[in-house]
Enzyme design. Sequence first.
Site, short mmCIF file in Angstrom:
data_model
loop_
_atom_site.label_atom_id
_atom_site.label_comp_id
_atom_site.label_asym_id
_atom_site.label_seq_id
_atom_site.Cartn_x
_atom_site.Cartn_y
_atom_site.Cartn_z
N VAL A 1 37.29 38.11 41.56
CA VAL A 1 36.62 39.11 40.81
C VAL A 1 34.95 39.18 41.46
CG1 VAL A 1 38.02 38.67 38.88
CG2 VAL A 1 36.16 37.30 39.04
N LYS B 1 25.02 44.83 49.44
CA LYS B 1 25.54 44.12 48.39
C LYS B 1 24.53 43.21 47.77
CE LYS B 1 29.97 44.22 48.56
NZ LYS B 1 30.64 45.00 49.78
N LEU C 1 43.13 41.54 40.94
CA LEU C 1 43.89 42.29 41.92
C LEU C 1 43.41 43.40 42.66
CD1 LEU C 1 47.31 41.45 40.26
CD2 LEU C 1 46.05 40.06 41.96
N ARG D 1 42.89 41.84 34.75
CA ARG D 1 42.73 42.28 33.54
C ARG D 1 43.39 43.36 33.02
NH1 ARG D 1 37.52 44.23 31.55
NH2 ARG D 1 37.27 44.75 33.93
N SER D 2 43.43 44.38 33.79
CA SER D 2 44.25 45.37 33.26
C SER D 2 45.48 45.45 33.95
CB SER D 2 43.75 46.90 33.56
OG SER D 2 43.49 47.11 35.01
N SER E 1 35.86 35.38 54.33
CA SER E 1 35.59 36.32 55.15
C SER E 1 36.51 36.78 55.97
CB SER E 1 34.46 35.70 56.18
OG SER E 1 34.19 36.83 57.15
N GLY E 2 36.39 38.07 56.06
CA GLY E 2 37.42 39.11 57.14
C GLY E 2 37.81 40.30 56.14
N GLY E 3 37.13 40.77 55.22
CA GLY E 3 37.48 42.05 54.74
C GLY E 3 38.81 42.08 54.28
N GLU F 1 25.58 37.60 59.90
CA GLU F 1 26.53 39.24 60.03
C GLU F 1 25.51 40.33 60.07
OE1 GLU F 1 30.16 39.83 57.41
OE2 GLU F 1 28.82 41.41 56.71
C1 6PG Z 1 32.90 39.47 54.88
C2 6PG Z 1 31.97 40.32 54.47
C3 6PG Z 1 32.16 40.78 53.20
C4 6PG Z 1 31.57 42.09 52.91
C5 6PG Z 1 30.12 41.87 53.07
C6 6PG Z 1 29.42 43.34 53.14
O1 6PG Z 1 32.79 38.31 55.40
O2 6PG Z 1 34.21 39.67 54.87
O3 6PG Z 1 31.00 39.69 54.82
O4 6PG Z 1 31.86 39.73 52.55
O5 6PG Z 1 32.13 42.85 53.41
O6 6PG Z 1 29.41 41.26 51.99
O7 6PG Z 1 28.26 43.20 52.91
P1 6PG Z 1 27.18 44.33 52.53
O8 6PG Z 1 27.70 45.32 51.44
O9 6PG Z 1 25.77 43.63 52.17
O10 6PG Z 1 26.72 44.88 53.93
#
Ligand code: 6PG
Length: 476
Positions: free
Chosen positions: A74, A260, A10, A33-34, A128-130, A189
Amino acid sequence: AKAEIGVSGLATMGRNLARNLARHGHVVAVHNRSAQRMRDLVEHFSDEGAFIGAESAQEFVDSLERPRRIVLMVPAGAATDAVIDEFVPLLEQGDVVIDAGNAHFLDTRRREKALSEKGLNFVGMGVSGGEEGALNGPSIMPGGPKEAYDALGPLLEDISAKVDGEPCCTHIGADGAGHFVKMVHNGIEYADMQLIAEAYDLLRKGLGMEPSAIAETFRQWNSGRLDSYLMEISSEVLDHVDADTGKPFVDVVADEAEQKGTGRWTVQGALELGVPVTGIGEAVFARSLSGHRDLRDAARGLPGPAGVLEGAGAEGFAEDIEQALYASKIVAYAQGFNQIQAGADEYDWSIDLGAVASIWRGGCIIRARFLDEITAAYRRDPALPTLLTDTSFSEALAGAQDSWRRVVAVAAQLAIPAPGFSTALAYYDALRASRLPAALIQGQRDFFGAHTYRRTDREGTFHTRWAEEGRPQEER
Ligand code: 6PG
């Protein structure tokens, strides 16, 4: 009453996904987990819908109706394996475990195999979509067995983004297909972000425009064919003024782009599959380059031209950049879709490329008007070898190419690095070329390693005895 679905994990994404489900009237079991995070969620958001808070994995599993549907949100890697290992002994035949993290698709394949051997369904699901998408409607890319999607699909489609009334969610294909497509989404992206960044740099250094003026230019472009979420947020970022210094935000941020790792995975996967995703590759490398402070400090004194375009030379350059951006974007997407097709061929997935473009129209980071064109292109010809040859794109490329060439040439002359624009143009020209210098490379390989070559005029494999008088050729 029992919960229809559960979310474990979460942090922001998991919490928002759980809230999205609850807001759509689904009873959601929540677990972390916590346990404090779980309690916070239940305390703060219970007015949005029905949550069943679970203090332990056992309580969580017991609170779900059968077959259980458990969404894991997670961190990818070891953390995902650890939660799966914790839940599996508590689950029963037919239960569905959904990994909504950014897992590597090969991990998803491995997990799917292991769980299916235990009679459990495993769904690797790209989301996807943050944060905002997770809450208000993301683009969802579920893989795994078709039967699992039949049971799960309506619920996922319910909480996904909608465009023209259509959900941005579809079953992508078996086992790792969903995470594979999400990975390529992220690669695209990266490429899209890099191209927009190059356009900014060219406007700034090539025409001497200020960030706020570039924001305005981007807003104009965003009302045309370049209409996209990334374009829109780029304007906002460029318009933003740092409160501490009063300077443009973009001038006070360290110019080192982080990652990342999903872009890197895309390129690694493309290398394995032999798919030239040069746009994504340059985007990943541009980020690493920006982070090499040591190299950049060492090289700063190297000579090169400087200056901006002025007078008649500057005329039309902003429009040229718009053309170059659109053309390069077509190339980057074409390469990404080729990678999806290559992955489908390699791993025996049947992926509908038009449907992929269609579910990316809303919710996700690369959402854009342009994706409609991609869907249309694959509807016209599902076996299209490359998007570049679809009429709507080939016409756009033909219309853009003079500008595109000018932008790449001016970038080189003014010493403005534009790896994304340049590599896209090189790809376009390489695909078009009637002859490539690959023939010379074959000659070199045959010369130093007797690696053999094929001929244009007859079948067979040949080797030239380079060391011998007259260089006789033999068939191998
Ligand atoms: C998404 C984004 C999400 C994340 C990216 C950022 O589709 O919502 O792609 O998965 O924000 O992985 O990636 P970086 O940290 O590698 O730029």
